[in-house]
Scaffold this motif. Structure first.
Motif, PDB file in Angstrom:
ATOM      1  N   LEU A  92       1.694   2.976  -6.403  1.00 18.29           N
ATOM      2  CA  LEU A  92       1.602   3.269  -7.833  1.00 18.29           C
ATOM      3  C   LEU A  92       0.505   2.441  -8.497  1.00 18.29           C
ATOM      4  CD1 LEU A  92       5.323   3.612  -8.991  1.00 18.29           C
ATOM      5  CD2 LEU A  92       3.528   5.345  -9.182  1.00 18.29           C
ATOM      6  N   CYS A  93       0.365   1.178  -8.073  1.00  6.67           N
ATOM      7  CA  CYS A  93      -0.709   0.335  -8.614  1.00  6.67           C
ATOM      8  C   CYS A  93      -2.070   0.973  -8.369  1.00  6.67           C
ATOM      9  CB  CYS A  93      -0.665  -1.048  -7.967  1.00  6.67           C
ATOM     10  SG  CYS A  93       0.696  -2.099  -8.497  1.00  6.67           S
ATOM     11  N   MET A 139      -4.830   5.119   0.814  1.00 10.01           N
ATOM     12  CA  MET A 139      -5.924   6.065   0.625  1.00 10.01           C
ATOM     13  C   MET A 139      -5.459   7.292  -0.154  1.00 10.01           C
ATOM     14  SD  MET A 139      -8.997   5.363   1.643  1.00 10.01           S
ATOM     15  CE  MET A 139      -9.645   7.028   1.759  1.00 10.01           C
ATOM     16  N   THR A 140      -4.283   7.788   0.193  1.00 13.02           N
ATOM     17  CA  THR A 140      -3.737   8.961  -0.493  1.00 13.02           C
ATOM     18  C   THR A 140      -3.469   8.660  -1.961  1.00 13.02           C
ATOM     19  OG1 THR A 140      -2.699   9.702   1.570  1.00 13.02           O
ATOM     20  CG2 THR A 140      -1.876  10.652  -0.481  1.00 13.02           C
ATOM     21  N   ALA A 141      -2.856   7.490  -2.235  1.00 13.09           N
ATOM     22  CA  ALA A 141      -2.561   7.121  -3.618  1.00 13.09           C
ATOM     23  C   ALA A 141      -3.838   6.972  -4.436  1.00 13.09           C
ATOM     24  CB  ALA A 141      -1.763   5.817  -3.645  1.00 13.09           C
ATOM     25  N   GLY A 142      -4.853   6.314  -3.856  1.00  9.46           N
ATOM     26  CA  GLY A 142      -6.110   6.138  -4.571  1.00  9.46           C
ATOM     27  C   GLY A 142      -6.814   7.451  -4.854  1.00  9.46           C
ATOM     28  N   ALA A 172      -8.157  -5.027 -12.174  1.00  7.61           N
ATOM     29  CA  ALA A 172      -8.746  -5.733 -11.028  1.00  7.61           C
ATOM     30  C   ALA A 172      -7.665  -6.287 -10.109  1.00  7.61           C
ATOM     31  CB  ALA A 172      -9.652  -6.858 -11.524  1.00  7.61           C
ATOM     32  N   GLY A 173      -6.631  -6.894 -10.705  1.00  6.62           N
ATOM     33  CA  GLY A 173      -5.544  -7.435  -9.895  1.00  6.62           C
ATOM     34  C   GLY A 173      -4.643  -6.369  -9.330  1.00  6.62           C
ATOM     35  N   CYS A 174      -4.522  -5.243 -10.039  1.00  7.86           N
ATOM     36  CA  CYS A 174      -3.694  -4.128  -9.558  1.00  7.86           C
ATOM     37  C   CYS A 174      -4.270  -3.500  -8.295  1.00  7.86           C
ATOM     38  CB  CYS A 174      -3.556  -3.059 -10.640  1.00  7.86           C
ATOM     39  SG  CYS A 174      -2.454  -3.514 -11.980  1.00  7.86           S
ATOM     40  N   TRP A 175      -5.516  -3.785  -7.976  1.00  2.68           N
ATOM     41  CA  TRP A 175      -6.115  -3.297  -6.734  1.00  2.68           C
ATOM     42  C   TRP A 175      -5.989  -4.338  -5.624  1.00  2.68           C
ATOM     43  CZ3 TRP A 175      -7.573  -0.252  -3.111  1.00  2.68           C
ATOM     44  CH2 TRP A 175      -8.019   1.044  -3.352  1.00  2.68           C
ATOM     45  N   SER A 176      -6.468  -5.547  -5.892  1.00  2.00           N
ATOM     46  CA  SER A 176      -6.599  -6.520  -4.806  1.00  2.00           C
ATOM     47  C   SER A 176      -5.271  -7.096  -4.341  1.00  2.00           C
ATOM     48  CB  SER A 176      -7.542  -7.657  -5.222  1.00  2.00           C
ATOM     49  OG  SER A 176      -7.069  -8.311  -6.382  1.00  2.00           O
ATOM     50  N   VAL A 177      -4.364  -7.408  -5.263  1.00  2.00           N
ATOM     51  CA  VAL A 177      -3.092  -8.025  -4.859  1.00  2.00           C
ATOM     52  C   VAL A 177      -2.203  -7.041  -4.093  1.00  2.00           C
ATOM     53  CG1 VAL A 177      -1.056  -9.280  -5.639  1.00  2.00           C
ATOM     54  CG2 VAL A 177      -3.252  -9.646  -6.787  1.00  2.00           C
ATOM     55  N   PHE A 208      -2.747   4.092  -7.646  1.00  2.00           N
ATOM     56  CA  PHE A 208      -2.839   5.368  -8.359  1.00  2.00           C
ATOM     57  C   PHE A 208      -3.244   5.137  -9.811  1.00  2.00           C
ATOM     58  CE2 PHE A 208      -0.892   8.448 -11.209  1.00  2.00           C
ATOM     59  CZ  PHE A 208      -1.342   9.656 -10.699  1.00  2.00           C
ATOM     60  N   LEU A 209      -2.586   4.194 -10.478  1.00  2.30           N
ATOM     61  CA  LEU A 209      -2.858   3.929 -11.891  1.00  2.30           C
ATOM     62  C   LEU A 209      -4.293   3.467 -12.107  1.00  2.30           C
ATOM     63  CD1 LEU A 209       0.480   2.171 -12.916  1.00  2.30           C
ATOM     64  CD2 LEU A 209      -0.365   4.365 -13.763  1.00  2.30           C
ATOM     65  N   VAL A 210      -4.759   2.537 -11.268  1.00  3.36           N
ATOM     66  CA  VAL A 210      -6.113   2.003 -11.441  1.00  3.36           C
ATOM     67  C   VAL A 210      -7.152   3.100 -11.227  1.00  3.36           C
ATOM     68  CG1 VAL A 210      -7.819   0.413 -10.512  1.00  3.36           C
ATOM     69  CG2 VAL A 210      -5.478  -0.347 -10.844  1.00  3.36           C
ATOM     70  N   ASN A 211      -7.023   3.866 -10.155  1.00  8.28           N
ATOM     71  CA  ASN A 211      -8.018   4.903  -9.879  1.00  8.28           C
ATOM     72  C   ASN A 211      -8.001   6.009 -10.927  1.00  8.28           C
ATOM     73  OD1 ASN A 211      -8.593   3.490  -7.531  1.00  8.28           O
ATOM     74  ND2 ASN A 211      -8.841   5.333  -6.323  1.00  8.28           N
TER      75      ASN A 211
END
Length: 591
Positions: A59-60, A181-184, A154-159, A62-65
């Motif tokens: 979900l993190c 990959m699917t979520a992104g 930024a943190g929602c991707w890396s962490v 998905f939201l960022v992308n």
């Protein structure tokens, strides 16, 4: 547990004493191995925790992308409603500056303050300022909210990516990578659709507000799924620190404050000038040159800072340890990540804009036309991670095939007609390019744990994503500048206008006479094809970078099929012998 059957030899029932002793010794050894295996794997999540953690991390992403791409189709409505056409560029630039700058810093913070609480903090910031974007009443409020939204993103991707590496054993990384990959890709697909549909109905605020309930749900899932001491929850020797210990001088002394400041400053300045150069800032102007110089000095100082603190081992932990520079496969992976971010970021903007500018479609229709690209990125990433890499195929071969597919797909884009029509062949170009980008992104996502030390898991995942983001910004700057310059030198009717005024006039092409319309649309199609030619060069560079990852002996593989088979067999045998031993002890008691 499997019950011992007639086919299973139970130690203690052999008639010969020496066989008894040998069987007992083997059983004890197997029991010890089984216990060691259980202790080794006890740090991994299982059952409902694993499922909820996987859902929350996906979900993190998905939201960022989705938020990276949602503004592309909603921005026009936002600007009209908030009356800020002169500031419209900063709605995107403000977000990208902080998003690109903070990725690796958040990753390092998770080393010090813990994965769980750092992940929750990043989602909380992202969610709160997504709501603030939806509630903005002025352009200044929108830009400020987007800046802070980028910090959380930024943190929602890396962490979450780091959590994904640590919550399952190595042989399950391909499946985890396929999910990511699917979520992104689904996020990149949903963003333009949400932005287009909400702006078309006059409800652009929901392009940001939809993140709020999903963000709250993600925080709840993270709170439930992750143990407070993750990823050390299975280590009996690990002492879970209190919050007082986390913020103590000893703990905070681990922070590379000088490195974080130099990285943040150098990245923010270079991103700002790259995104605004040629628009609000002239390339040859004093401010632009000053930004380039100061950014360059800060990057050099950052590298010197990391070299010094890596060489002189102290309590402080460098954000980008100098040992990375001596790790050729890892540097090759970072360059691959940098280069792969360029075509991806450009195409998710280029294709919808091409449809709107050249074919005159609505934002929602343009977003729908991008579906094949994102779908095939997702499908390819899933197949590469879940099947091909899992079967022990060398990473270099996947990177080579993916790079060649990218070059072929982008070359196909270059031959699109320049007469104002967009034929169905554009879908073939999208599919081929999506296959290549999906393969490259999918395998680079799995590379960090294979080529760096375990202590560098978090910062390596942050570096991987930060390089990809920087590549996207640099590519966007280069292709946008080439696009604008081409229009400026070929649309002579607008040669007296500034770049920003020319772009506004081009957006209103349908208001001109048919002859002028045809001239503008033709030049736009040519400029879009020029962007694709530039992208071919970046994708072709990936083929040469493969030399950095190539090994003379055994190639880098995500999963070694033989080792995995041997480990599974050993675990199975150990488990079976353990059961037999327990049965034997039970029989002895009964006797």
């Amino acid at each position: 547990m499997q019950e011992p059957g007639p086919h299973m030899a139970v130690p203690g029932h052999n008639s010969e004493a020496n066989s008894w002793d040998g069987g007992k010794h083997e059983a004890d050894t197997a029991v010890e191995e089984a216990i060691n295996l259980e202790l080794e794997n006890s740090s991994y999540l299982r059952g409902w925790r694993l499922h909820l953690a996987s859902l929350s991390t996906c979900l993190c992403l998905f939201l960022v992308n989705s938020e990276v791409s949602v503004v592309g189709t909603a921005l026009v409505s936002v600007v009209k409603d908030l009356d800020g056409i002169d500031q419209m560029g900063w709605v995107i630039t403000g977000y990208l500056i902080t998003y690109t700058s903070m990725i690796i810093i958040w990753a390092k913070l998770s080393d010090i303050f813990g994965r769980k609480y750092t992940a929750i903090a990043t989602v909380l910031i992202f969610t709160a300022f997504s709501g603030a974007c939806g509630a903005a009443q002025t352009m200044n409020q929108m830009i400020i909210s987007r800046v802070f939204q980028g910090i959380g993103a930024a943190g929602c991707w890396s962490v979450p990516l780091t959590i994904g590496y640590e919550m399952v054993p190595k042989h399950r990384h391909p499946i985890q990578g396929a999910q990511f990959m699917t979520a992104g890709a689904l996020g990149s697909l949903a963003g333009p659709l949400i932005g287009g549909s909400t702006s078309q109905s006059g409800q652009w605020r929901w392009a940001f507000l939809f993140c709020v309930p999903l963000g709250v749900a993600t925080i709840i899932l993270l709170q439930l799924a992750l143990p407070a001491s993750f990823p050390h929850q299975g280590d009996p020797q690990y002492q879970h620190p209190t919050w007082r210990e986390r913020i103590s001088r000893k703990s905070l002394s681990r922070l590379d404050v000088s490195g974080a400041f130099l990285l943040l400053g150098g990245t923010m300045l270079i991103v700002a000038v790259l995104l605004e150069g040629g628009l609000s800032i002239a390339w040859s102007s004093g401010p632009a040159i000053a930004l380039f110089v100061v950014s360059g000095v800060m990057w050099i100082a950052f590298l010197g800072n990391e070299w010094f603190f890596t060489k002189h081992e102290r309590t402080l932990e460098p954000i980008f340890p100098w040992r990375f520079m001596h790790n050729k496969p890892w540097m090759g992976t970072l360059i691959f990540s940098f280069l792969s971010g360029i075509p991806y970021n450009i195409l998710i903007i280029n294709v919808p804009q091409r449809y709107q500018d050249v074919a005159g479609t609505s934002p929602l229709t343009a977003a729908i036309r991008l579906i094949p690209f994102n779908i095939f990125i997702s499908v390819t990433g899933f197949v590469v991670n879940g099947f091909i890499a899992k079967r022990g195929v060398a990473c270099v071969w996947i990177l080579l095939v993916g790079s060649l597919l990218q070059v072929g797909g982008l070359a196909w884009f270059c031959v699109l007609p320049e007469d104002g029509t967009i034929p169905l062949m554009i879908y073939g170009a999208q599919i081929l390019t999506g296959l290549g980008i999906g393969a490259v992104m999918g395998i680079t996502l799995l590379m960090p744990p294979l080529v760096v030390e375990k202590r560098d898991t978090a910062i390596s995942s942050g570096a991987l994503l930060q390089f990809r983001a920087l590549g996207g910004v640099l590519g966007l700057s280069i292709t946008t500048t080439a696009f604008n310059n081409y229009l400026k030198t070929h649309l002579f009717i607008f040669d007296s206008l500034s770049t920003s005024d020319m772009l506004k006039a081009v957006q209103s092409a349908r208001d001109f006479s048919p002859e002028i319309q045809h001239q503008i649309i033709t030049r736009l199609a040519e400029a879009y094809n020029l962007q694709m030619k530039i992208l071919i060069g970046f994708s072709a560079l990936q083929i040469f970078v493969i030399a950095m990852i190539w090994r003379k002996g055994n190639q880098i593989r995500v999963v070694d099929a033989e080792e995995e088979k041997a480990a599974s067999s050993s675990a199975s045998n150990a488990s079976g012998t353990t059961i037999a031993t327990e049965a034997d002890r039970g029989a002895g008691k009964l006797g």
